[in-house]
Design an enzyme around this catalytic site. Structure first.
Site, PDB file in Angstrom:
ATOM      1  N   LEU A  48      -3.925   5.915  -0.414  1.00 17.63           N
ATOM      2  CA  LEU A  48      -2.787   5.280   0.249  1.00 17.63           C
ATOM      3  C   LEU A  48      -1.804   4.634  -0.705  1.00 17.63           C
ATOM      4  O   LEU A  48      -0.681   4.342  -0.317  1.00 17.63           O
ATOM      5  CB  LEU A  48      -3.290   4.213   1.245  1.00 17.63           C
ATOM      6  CG  LEU A  48      -4.228   4.720   2.336  1.00 17.63           C
ATOM      7  CD1 LEU A  48      -4.695   3.562   3.197  1.00 17.63           C
ATOM      8  CD2 LEU A  48      -3.558   5.769   3.175  1.00 17.63           C
ATOM      9  N   GLY A  49      -2.210   4.368  -1.909  1.00 15.21           N
ATOM     10  CA  GLY A  49      -1.292   3.742  -2.848  1.00 15.21           C
ATOM     11  C   GLY A  49      -2.025   3.172  -4.034  1.00 15.21           C
ATOM     12  O   GLY A  49      -3.244   3.305  -4.167  1.00 15.21           O
TER      13      GLY A  49
ATOM     14  N   GLY B 281      -5.981  -1.649  -8.736  1.00 16.24           N
ATOM     15  CA  GLY B 281      -6.812  -0.538  -8.305  1.00 16.24           C
ATOM     16  C   GLY B 281      -6.126   0.380  -7.328  1.00 16.24           C
ATOM     17  O   GLY B 281      -4.956   0.209  -6.993  1.00 16.24           O
TER      18      GLY B 281
ATOM     19  N   GLU C 152      -6.648  -5.714   6.049  1.00 13.46           N
ATOM     20  CA  GLU C 152      -5.955  -5.221   7.238  1.00 13.46           C
ATOM     21  C   GLU C 152      -5.143  -3.963   6.923  1.00 13.46           C
ATOM     22  O   GLU C 152      -4.425  -3.900   5.929  1.00 13.46           O
ATOM     23  CB  GLU C 152      -5.042  -6.330   7.734  1.00 13.46           C
ATOM     24  CG  GLU C 152      -4.265  -6.038   8.988  1.00 13.46           C
ATOM     25  CD  GLU C 152      -3.440  -7.240   9.408  1.00 13.46           C
ATOM     26  OE1 GLU C 152      -3.004  -7.279  10.562  1.00 13.46           O
ATOM     27  OE2 GLU C 152      -3.237  -8.156   8.578  1.00 13.46           O
TER      28      GLU C 152
ATOM     29  N   ASP D 116       4.772 -10.300  -7.808  1.00 18.53           N
ATOM     30  CA  ASP D 116       5.065  -8.865  -7.708  1.00 18.53           C
ATOM     31  C   ASP D 116       5.685  -8.537  -6.345  1.00 18.53           C
ATOM     32  O   ASP D 116       5.287  -7.586  -5.684  1.00 18.53           O
ATOM     33  CB  ASP D 116       3.795  -8.039  -7.930  1.00 18.53           C
ATOM     34  CG  ASP D 116       4.092  -6.576  -8.252  1.00 18.53           C
ATOM     35  OD1 ASP D 116       5.223  -6.282  -8.713  1.00 18.53           O
ATOM     36  OD2 ASP D 116       3.204  -5.728  -8.058  1.00 18.53           O
TER      37      ASP D 116
END
Length: 543
Positions: free
Chosen positions: A149-150, A155, A219, A265
Site C-alpha cells: 500500500l505504500g 517500513g 486503522e 513529515d
C-alpha cells in the site's frame, strides 16, 4: 556487466533503445511518488546512451531497495511483459526482482497487480485478488504481501487485518519494520497510543513481531490526499469542501502539538482519507519521523537526521548553518504547502519537484494560482503567506491557524462585520481606529461602494439622505450591519436582492468587495484584546 550481458545488449541494441523509452514514464511515476530522488532521476534522464540510461536506472532501483524495485516491475508488467524477461536475461547486473520480504527471487514472479501506492486500500468495499501464498500471519495480525500500500518513514505498509477476537477481523494497514529499527517502531507505537482517540489521527490497533520484522496494525483508510488530484480515477471526497478538509488536517496537527509531538513529515501522502460511504474524515498518519519534545522544551535536536521529505520540509531544516534548533513550526510550514496544494488542485508553492528544495531554501515561492480579486483566495493567501514565513518564530501556531478568517463560517463573517460596526460607530473620524480602517480604502470600497451594489439596494439606502459616505469602509460596514439588523423590515425586493441570511447575504457583499473581510480583520487586530473582538483573534502569546 557480465560478458554475456554485453553480448545481449549488442544483439538487441535497437530493441532495447525502444524499450528504454517505455521505461522512462515509469521512472517519471516513481519520481512523482517520491520513491526516487530528483537528482537520481536527473542522472537517468541526462545519460548519453540507452545503455548508460539503463545502468543509471538500475542504480536508482538498487539504492531504493525492494519496495522501489517491486513498484517498478509491477508498473513494467502493465506496459511490456517481454521487457521484464529481457532485463532478467542481462544477468546480475540488471536482475532487480525482489520478494516483498526483501529476499532475492532471481527473476521477478508476477503476481496480482498492486493498487496505487498510497498507504491505503483503494475501494474499501472491494477485496483485491489474492492467493493463499500472499497471506502472512503474525499473532493477531495478518497481511497480504501482494498488497503493497505504500512506504512509510521506516517500513513498508500492506493491506491486512487485525484479529480483535476469535470472530471479529478489523481491516488494517500493516506497517512492517525491520527488527534493526525496533527503537523507531517502539517510539512510533508510543506516539500512536498517546494520540489515540482523536478523530483526525489514525487509530492504533496492536503490535506483533517475528524473527525478522515488527508489525504495527493501524486503522485502514481509503486513500491518501494526493489521490484526490490524479488524472485517472481521482478519489471521491463525497462533498468534503477544501476548507473543511484543511480544517480537519489542522485539528489533527493541533492535537499532536498539544502533546508536544512534532510530526516532521507533513505532506499529502501522510494525510489519509477515511471513507464512510457518504462522508470522508481526514486523518494524519505515519509517525516514523515524529519527535516528542522533552518537558519544557520548545525545540528538538537535529542529530536524529530526520529531515522530512524533500520539497515539503521547512527551510530551517535544510539550512546547515542554522544557529537554533527546529520547533513545531516545521509542521506549520509543511501544512502551508499542503494548503496551497489542496486549494489549487495539486500545485506546489515552490514549483516542480526537482526545484522545490532550492526554492524553499531561497524563499522563492509563488501563490499566483490564488486569485487576487476573489474574496476566498485573498483570505487564503494571507494565511498561507504566514504559514510559509521564512522565520519560524513568525509562523502561527496550529491553534492560531484554526482561528484565521479562512476557516470562519459565513455566519461568523457576518457577525464580525456587525461587531466591528457597533464597536466603531462612536469613534472620531481622526482617531487611530478609524484611521487604520480607512487606510487603503480605495481598494476595499472600489472608490465608491454605492456604484457596485444593485440598484434596488442603492435606492433603499438612499432613502436615508447623508447616512452613508460612499467612499468609506466604516460606512460600508454600517450599511451591512443595518441591512442585516433590519432585514425582515426591508421591502421584499431588497430581501430578494440580498438573498437569505447568512449565506447569500454575506456572499452578496464579499463578492462585490473581496478585500473587505481581510482588510477589516487586519485593521482591527490592534484591538484584539477588547472583549467584543476576543473571539476573532488568537491570544497574543500564540502569534
Amino acid at each position: 556487466m557480465t560478458s554475456d550481458a554485453a553480448e545481449f545488449v549488442d544483439r538487441h541494441r535497437a530493441e532495447l533503445i525502444q524499450r528504454v523509452k517505455m521505461v522512462m514514464p515509469i521512472a517519471d511515476d516513481l519520481l512523482r511518488k517520491e520513491m526516487i530522488h530528483p537528482e537520481v532521476y536527473s542522472n537517468i534522464q541526462t545519460a548519453n546512451t540507452s545503455q548508460d540510461r539503463m545502468r543509471e536506472l538500475y542504480k536508482a532501483l538498487k539504492s531504493g531497495g525492494p519496495e522501489v524495485k517491486s513498484a517498478f516491475y509491477r508498473s513494467l508488467l502493465k506496459q511490456d511483459r517481454y521487457l521484464v524477461d529481457d532485463l532478467g536475461a542481462l544477468g546480475d547486473g540488471f536482475n532487480m526482482g525482489a520478494s516483498s520480504s526483501g529476499r532475492s527471487t532471481g527473476h521477478f514472479q508476477p503476481g496480482p497487480a498492486l493498487p496505487p501506492a498510497s498507504n491505503i486500500l483503494p475501494g474499501t468495499e472491494r477485496k483485491p485478488a489474492t492467493v493463499a501464498s500472499d497471506e502472512e500471519s503474525v499473532g493477531k495480525i495478518t497481511y497480504y504481501t501482494s498488497n503493497h500500500l505504500g512506504i512509510g518513514a521506516d517500513g513498508i505498509v500492506f493491506r491486512g487485518y487485525f484479529l480483535c477476537d476469535d470472530n471479529n477481523k478489523r481491516p488494517a494497514a500493516v506497517k512492517r519494520i525491520e527488527l534493526a529499527k525496533q527503537s523507531n517502531a517502539d517510539r512510533e507505537v508510543a506516539l500512536l497510543i498517546e494520540l489515540d482517540y482523536n478523530p483526525h489521527v489514525v487509530r492504533y490497533f496492536c503490535t506483533e513481531k517475528d524473527g525478522q520484522f515488527i508489525y504495527i496494525a493501524i486503522e485502514l483508510c481509503a486513500a491518501s490526499l494526493d489521490k484526490c488530484f490524479t488524472k485517472e480515477e481521482p478519489f471521491d471526497l463525497h462533498g468534503l469542501e477544501p476548507v473543511m478538509l484543511l480544517q480537519q488536517t489542522m485539528i489533527g496537527l493541533k492535537h499532536l502539538h498539544s502533546h508536544q509531538i512534532v510530526h516532521r513529515d507533513v505532506k499529502p501522502h501522510n494525510i489519509l482519507l477515511k471513507d464512510h460511504s457518504d462522508s470522508v474524515t481526514v486523518k494524519i498518519s505515519d509517525f516514523g519521523m515524529s519527535k516528542q519534545l522533552a518537558d519544557g522544551r520548545q525545540s528538538y535536536s537535529t542529530r536524529s537526521g530526520a529531515l522530512g521529505t524533500m520539497g515539503w520540509n521547512a527551510p530551517e531544516v535544510l539550512d546547515e548553518s542554522r544557529n537554533v534548533n527546529p520547533t513545531s513550526a516545521v509542521d506549520i510550514f509543511s501544512a502551508g504547502c499542503v494548503f496551497y496544494y489542496v486549494l489549487t488542485g495539486g500545485e506546489h508553492p515552490f514549483g516542480k519537484p526537482n526545484r522545490r528544495a532550492g526554492n524553499i531554501e531561497d524563499g522563492n515561492k509563488t501563490l499566483d494560482r490564488l486569485q487576487k480579486d476573489k474574496h476566498e483566495d485573498i483570505v487564503a493567501t494571507d494565511l498561507i503567506e504566514q504559514m510559509l514565513n521564512m522565520e519560524p518564530q513568525r509562523r502561527p501556531s496550529a491553534e492560531s491557524v484554526l482561528k484565521h478568517p479562512f476557516f470562519w463560517s459565513l455566519e461568523k463573517q457576518l457577525q464580525f462585520f456587525q461587531d466591528v460596526s457597533d464597536r466603531i460607530v462612536m469613534e472620531a473620524s481622526d482617531g487611530p481606529i478609524i484611521q487604520q480602517l480607512e487606510s487603503g480604502r480605495q481598494e476595499v470600497v472600489r472608490n465608491n461602494w454605492m456604484e457596485h451594489i444593485t440598484a434596488v439596494l442603492r435606492k433603499d439606502l438612499e432613502t436615508r439622505k447623508g447616512a452613508y459616505e460612499e467612499g468609506s469602509v466604516k460606512s460600508l460596514l454600517r450599511a451591512i450591519r443595518n441591512k442585516k439588523h433590519h432585514y425582515h423590515e426591508s421591502p421584499k425586493e431588497v430581501q430578494e436582492t440580498l438573498g437569505s441570511i447568512p449565506d447569500d447575504f454575506v456572499s452578496y457583499f464579499t463578492s462585490r468587495f473581496p478585500h473587505l473581510l481581510h482588510h477589516t480583520y487586519l485593521a482591527m487586530r490592534s484591538f484584539a484584546e477588547e472583549l467584543t473582538l476576543q473571539d476573532y483573534y488568537p491570544v497574543q502569546h500564540e502569534t
